[in-house]
Write a protein that holds these residues in place. Structure first.
Motif, PDB file in Angstrom:
ATOM      1  N   ILE A   1      -3.576   2.456  -3.390  1.00 37.15           N
ATOM      2  CA  ILE A   1      -3.342   3.873  -3.092  1.00 37.15           C
ATOM      3  C   ILE A   1      -4.376   4.348  -2.077  1.00 37.15           C
ATOM      4  N   ARG A   2      -3.914   4.983  -1.013  1.00 38.17           N
ATOM      5  CA  ARG A   2      -4.810   5.568  -0.015  1.00 38.17           C
ATOM      6  C   ARG A   2      -4.519   7.064   0.028  1.00 38.17           C
ATOM      7  N   THR A   3      -5.444   7.850  -0.421  1.00 36.12           N
ATOM      8  CA  THR A   3      -5.204   9.283  -0.549  1.00 36.12           C
ATOM      9  C   THR A   3      -6.521  10.038  -0.494  1.00 36.12           C
ATOM     10  N   ARG A   4      -6.446  11.332  -0.433  1.00 37.81           N
ATOM     11  CA  ARG A   4      -7.623  12.190  -0.409  1.00 37.81           C
ATOM     12  C   ARG A   4      -7.904  12.752  -1.794  1.00 37.81           C
ATOM     13  N   PRO A   5      -9.163  13.130  -2.071  1.00 31.83           N
ATOM     14  CA  PRO A   5      -9.489  13.721  -3.372  1.00 31.83           C
ATOM     15  C   PRO A   5      -8.743  15.029  -3.593  1.00 31.83           C
ATOM     16  N   LEU A   6      -8.337  15.241  -4.808  1.00 31.32           N
ATOM     17  CA  LEU A   6      -7.667  16.484  -5.179  1.00 31.32           C
ATOM     18  C   LEU A   6      -8.710  17.587  -5.353  1.00 31.32           C
TER      19      LEU A   6
ATOM     20  N   PHE B   1       8.831   5.753 -10.851  1.00 34.61           N
ATOM     21  CA  PHE B   1       7.996   6.736 -11.551  1.00 34.61           C
ATOM     22  C   PHE B   1       6.585   6.210 -11.784  1.00 34.61           C
ATOM     23  N   VAL B   2       6.439   4.881 -11.887  1.00 36.13           N
ATOM     24  CA  VAL B   2       5.100   4.305 -12.046  1.00 36.13           C
ATOM     25  C   VAL B   2       4.289   4.481 -10.769  1.00 36.13           C
ATOM     26  N   GLU B   3       4.892   4.212  -9.619  1.00 36.34           N
ATOM     27  CA  GLU B   3       4.189   4.358  -8.358  1.00 36.34           C
ATOM     28  C   GLU B   3       3.811   5.813  -8.099  1.00 36.34           C
ATOM     29  N   VAL B   4       4.724   6.718  -8.412  1.00 34.45           N
ATOM     30  CA  VAL B   4       4.444   8.152  -8.215  1.00 34.45           C
ATOM     31  C   VAL B   4       3.298   8.596  -9.113  1.00 34.45           C
ATOM     32  N   ALA B   5       3.346   8.200 -10.388  1.00 35.96           N
ATOM     33  CA  ALA B   5       2.282   8.579 -11.324  1.00 35.96           C
ATOM     34  C   ALA B   5       0.942   7.993 -10.910  1.00 35.96           C
ATOM     35  N   LEU B   6       0.930   6.743 -10.481  1.00 38.27           N
ATOM     36  CA  LEU B   6      -0.318   6.103 -10.077  1.00 38.27           C
ATOM     37  C   LEU B   6      -0.925   6.807  -8.878  1.00 38.27           C
ATOM     38  N   ALA B   7      -0.107   7.200  -7.918  1.00 39.17           N
ATOM     39  CA  ALA B   7      -0.611   7.911  -6.745  1.00 39.17           C
ATOM     40  C   ALA B   7      -1.238   9.245  -7.136  1.00 39.17           C
ATOM     41  N   ARG B   8      -0.562   9.991  -8.008  1.00 37.73           N
ATOM     42  CA  ARG B   8      -1.112  11.283  -8.452  1.00 37.73           C
ATOM     43  C   ARG B   8      -2.403  11.092  -9.225  1.00 37.73           C
ATOM     44  N   MET B   9      -2.460  10.058 -10.049  1.00 34.87           N
ATOM     45  CA  MET B   9      -3.634   9.839 -10.889  1.00 34.87           C
ATOM     46  C   MET B   9      -4.844   9.413 -10.066  1.00 34.87           C
TER      47      MET B   9
ATOM     48  N   MET C   1       0.846  -1.189   0.000  1.00 31.78           N
ATOM     49  CA  MET C   1       0.000   0.000   0.000  1.00 31.78           C
ATOM     50  C   MET C   1       0.878   1.234   0.000  1.00 31.78           C
ATOM     51  N   LEU C   2       0.587   2.157  -0.827  1.00 30.53           N
ATOM     52  CA  LEU C   2       1.356   3.384  -0.930  1.00 30.53           C
ATOM     53  C   LEU C   2       0.576   4.495  -0.281  1.00 30.53           C
ATOM     54  N   GLU C   3       1.107   5.081   0.754  1.00 27.98           N
ATOM     55  CA  GLU C   3       0.421   6.142   1.488  1.00 27.98           C
ATOM     56  C   GLU C   3       0.877   7.479   0.953  1.00 27.98           C
ATOM     57  N   GLN C   4      -0.060   8.351   0.622  1.00 29.37           N
ATOM     58  CA  GLN C   4       0.283   9.671   0.116  1.00 29.37           C
ATOM     59  C   GLN C   4      -0.236  10.709   1.100  1.00 29.37           C
ATOM     60  N   PRO C   5       0.634  11.514   1.677  1.00 26.18           N
ATOM     61  CA  PRO C   5       0.183  12.508   2.650  1.00 26.18           C
ATOM     62  C   PRO C   5      -0.621  13.594   1.990  1.00 26.18           C
ATOM     63  N   PRO C   6      -1.579  14.189   2.734  1.00 31.78           N
ATOM     64  CA  PRO C   6      -2.356  15.290   2.165  1.00 31.78           C
ATOM     65  C   PRO C   6      -1.473  16.494   1.899  1.00 31.78           C
ATOM     66  N   LYS C   7      -1.825  17.224   0.862  1.00 29.53           N
ATOM     67  CA  LYS C   7      -1.033  18.392   0.497  1.00 29.53           C
ATOM     68  C   LYS C   7      -1.340  19.549   1.448  1.00 29.53           C
ATOM     69  N   SER C   8      -0.358  20.399   1.632  1.00 27.72           N
ATOM     70  CA  SER C   8      -0.574  21.588   2.445  1.00 27.72           C
ATOM     71  C   SER C   8      -1.434  22.568   1.691  1.00 27.72           C
ATOM     72  N   PRO C   9      -2.139  23.487   2.394  1.00 27.03           N
ATOM     73  CA  PRO C   9      -2.982  24.465   1.698  1.00 27.03           C
ATOM     74  C   PRO C   9      -2.211  25.297   0.692  1.00 27.03           C
ATOM     75  N   ASP C  10      -0.946  25.622   1.027  1.00 22.39           N
ATOM     76  CA  ASP C  10      -0.169  26.442   0.109  1.00 22.39           C
ATOM     77  C   ASP C  10       0.119  25.691  -1.184  1.00 22.39           C
TER      78      ASP C  10
ATOM     79  N   THR D   1      -5.373  10.277  -6.936  1.00 26.80           N
ATOM     80  CA  THR D   1      -5.777  11.491  -6.232  1.00 26.80           C
ATOM     81  C   THR D   1      -6.639  12.381  -7.119  1.00 26.80           C
ATOM     82  N   ALA D   2      -6.215  12.560  -8.368  1.00 30.46           N
ATOM     83  CA  ALA D   2      -6.997  13.371  -9.310  1.00 30.46           C
ATOM     84  C   ALA D   2      -8.331  12.707  -9.617  1.00 30.46           C
ATOM     85  N   LEU D   3      -8.331  11.393  -9.766  1.00 31.12           N
ATOM     86  CA  LEU D   3      -9.565  10.664 -10.063  1.00 31.12           C
ATOM     87  C   LEU D   3     -10.592  10.849  -8.954  1.00 31.12           C
TER      88      LEU D   3
END
Length: 575
Positions: free
Chosen positions: A327-332, A282-290, A1-10, A292-294
């Motif tokens: 992937i465990r992340t919050r909506p973008l 780069f595959v794991e990074v791209a998958l996490a970003r995708m 499982m790849l954990e992605q921290p929430p982004k800061s407001p900035d 989140t956007a989804l």
């Protein structure tokens, strides 16, 4: 499982002031690349290309990857009954003639990709599914295994085919017929060598990602694949750089394409897992970003909203897919390049299209939906877009679903904010979107404008949408402002359309300037407007199965004065 921290407001916010989102960019195929692609397809028919498809290694699979996703049970059961079904189209398995295709393009792609293997494996055991799979595989091999031709040898379809053949190898290789098994493995190897040369010529987006995923899985599963794997990883990295924005959204701007790309990368990761190897970073990074956007274009029911021809994929289906990615992340909240803005408060979710449509060279079937929005209250959708243009049963319906009027936004002169050509491509219209987003303790607000009507009518459409912190008020204002200082005598008509979910009950008020909306959960929302005449008209909504469901829409109409016009409106949750 790849954990992605929430982004800061900035990091996640748009700076105070205005941001321009312009149409264009250098993604996609140039004219020279298009010519090169056509020339390469011509070489498929030459003896030289046939020689290149010959291999040197034994025909076998090193491992079998897992398919982490569930198929469609209805399609799977139909296969057990001897029928292939897809989006309302059906054929008998016994009557399939791959050499003389008499089916639609989507149905053909479903057949040639072998995505039906997933549907079949979802509903039955290997012992029962294998004869069905073999009955469909044999005529395909007879028609296409040795003959390089369109559509069967299209590179993106070969990429998908390799993913499905290797993941569902027990279904297609259970036969005791050694000649048949050899033919399957021989076709797989030839397809992989074809992809080595063709993958980089496919259109950017999910098609090119699919092609390079096929190259990589072939490198993982076929003997002697280490050089191919190294070559494939470099190719996939290039493909992702061209196909995916920095915020994780695909360049076609379609949530359906986004979901497709996520599933392709997840299947690729399973291929690495089958070999006990880690996928490239780069595959794991791209998958996490995708992912989140989804999630950023999902409603409270966890299902997809309807944009750029995509249908509302049900929440249960999407939840299983996201869980399978690990992937465990919050909506973008803000996908600046992908173009979708998300406002949330309590159970209320608002998703807005705040970018130009995708450029014509990247996608066919794009929609003129700029500044449209969808709104949901918990599991209930309230304001929607008609959606589903890529799933429509007829070409005429698909064309209608792509128009600005099929989206919940303002329409001037009953024309599209971006022209839709007869060949399905998009023409002139929205060139840039001006965007500003503000967050406070009391509300979140988006201000955006586009120039889609500037050339024809000399007007800029500006939309302001604000969501209160308790989620009970969605306030908006639509304005038509002069795009320059020239005086104009014309006063073109306009209509602001709010398409409603077919599950919402609507009752007009006595004064004719408001309406009461009741959701399936018995929540009451009041709609009221000022600055235009309110009417209730018929509409349609395309569901997750591509069916056109009758619904209704709120329409606020008027005329755009030469000096500018504004209409204010509000959705208020009364109970």
């Amino acid at each position: 499982m790849l954990e992605q921290p929430p982004k800061s407001p900035d990091a996640d916010g748009i700076e105070e002031g205005k941001r321009l989102i312009r149409l264009g960019g250098d993604r996609g195929l140039s004219l020279a690349e298009r010519v090169s692609e056509r020339l390469q397809r011509l070489t498929w028919r030459t003896p030289l290309h046939t020689m290149r498809l010959r291999g040197r290694h034994p025909l076998k699979l090193i491992a079998v990857a897992d398919d982490p996703f569930l198929g469609d049970p209805a399609r799977g059961n139909a296969l057990l009954d001897g029928m292939v079904t897809f989006r309302g189209e059906s054929r008998e398995i016994a009557g399939l003639d791959y050499a003389r295709a008499d089916w639609s393009k989507p149905f053909g792609e479903y057949l040639h990709s072998f995505a039906w293997l997933r549907d079949l494996s979802t509903v039955t055991t290997r012992a029962r599914a294998a004869p069905v799979a073999e009955a469909m595989m044999r005529p395909w091999l007879a028609a296409h295994a040795e003959k390089v031709s369109e559509t069967a040898w299209r590179a993106d379809l070969w990429g998908r085919r390799i993913l499905f053949w290797t993941a569902h190898a027990p279904l297609i290789l259970s036969s005791t017929d050694l000649v048949y098994r050899s033919a399957v493995l021989h076709a797989l190897a030839r397809g992989a060598r074809h992809l080595d040369r063709a993958a980089d010529r496919v259109q950017v987006g999910p098609p090119r990602i699919a092609a390079w995923c096929g190259v990589l899985v072939a490198g993982l599963m076929i003997p002697g694949g280490d050089p191919r794997r190294s070559f494939g990883e470099a190719g996939l990295q290039r493909a992702l750089e061209l196909s995916v924005f920095d915020d994780g959204g695909v360049v076609t701007r379609s949530p359906a394409a986004q979901l497709d790309a996520v599933m392709l990368l997840a299947m690729l990761c399973e291929g690495y897992a089958a070999r006990r190897l880690d996928p490239p970073g780069f595959v794991e990074v791209a998958l996490a970003r995708m992912v989140t956007a989804l999630l950023g274009v999902c409603h409270g029911d966890k299902g997809l909203s309807s944009w750029q021809g995509a249908g509302p994929v049900p929440g249960a289906v999407l939840e299983q897919i996201v869980e399978a990615t690990g992937i465990r992340t919050r909506p973008l909240k803000q996908a600046r390049d992908w173009g979708y803005q998300r406002l949330t408060a309590q159970k209320t979710v608002l998703i807005m299209d705040a970018a130009p449509p995708p450029v014509a060279r990247l996608v066919e079937g794009g929609c003129a939906s700029t500044l449209a929005f969808e709104l949901s209250d918990g599991p209930d959708r309230i304001v929607v877009n008609c959606g589903g243009a890529r799933m429509a049963a007829t070409a005429a319906l698909a064309e209608g679903l792509r128009t600005t009027a099929a989206h919940s936004t303002l329409v001037v002169g009953d024309s599209n904010s971006t022209a839709i050509h007869a060949d399905g491509t998009l023409g002139r219209g929205v060139g840039e979107v001006e965007l500003s987003r503000h967050e406070s303790e009391n509300s979140s607000r988006i201000e955006a404008s586009h120039d889609g009507y500037a050339r024809r009518y000399g007007l800029i459409h500006r939309r302001l949408v604000a969501l209160s912190s308790d989620g009970r008020d969605v306030r908006g204002e639509d304005s038509l402002l002069p795009s320059d200082k020239r005086r104009r005598k014309q006063a073109p008509p306009f209509a602001i359309r709010f398409h409603l979910s077919p599950h919402v009950e609507i009752s007009p008020t006595a004064d004719g300037m408001a309406a009461i909306l009741r959701t399936p959960a018995s929540a009451l929302w009041q709609f009221r407007c000022r600055g235009g005449a309110l009417a209730i008209e018929d509409s349609i909504w395309i569901d997750g199965n591509g069916r056109a469901i009758p619904s209704q829409q709120l329409v606020v109409s008027g005329e755009a004065a030469p000096g500018g016009t504004s209409v204010s409106w509000v959705f208020h949750r009364a109970r």
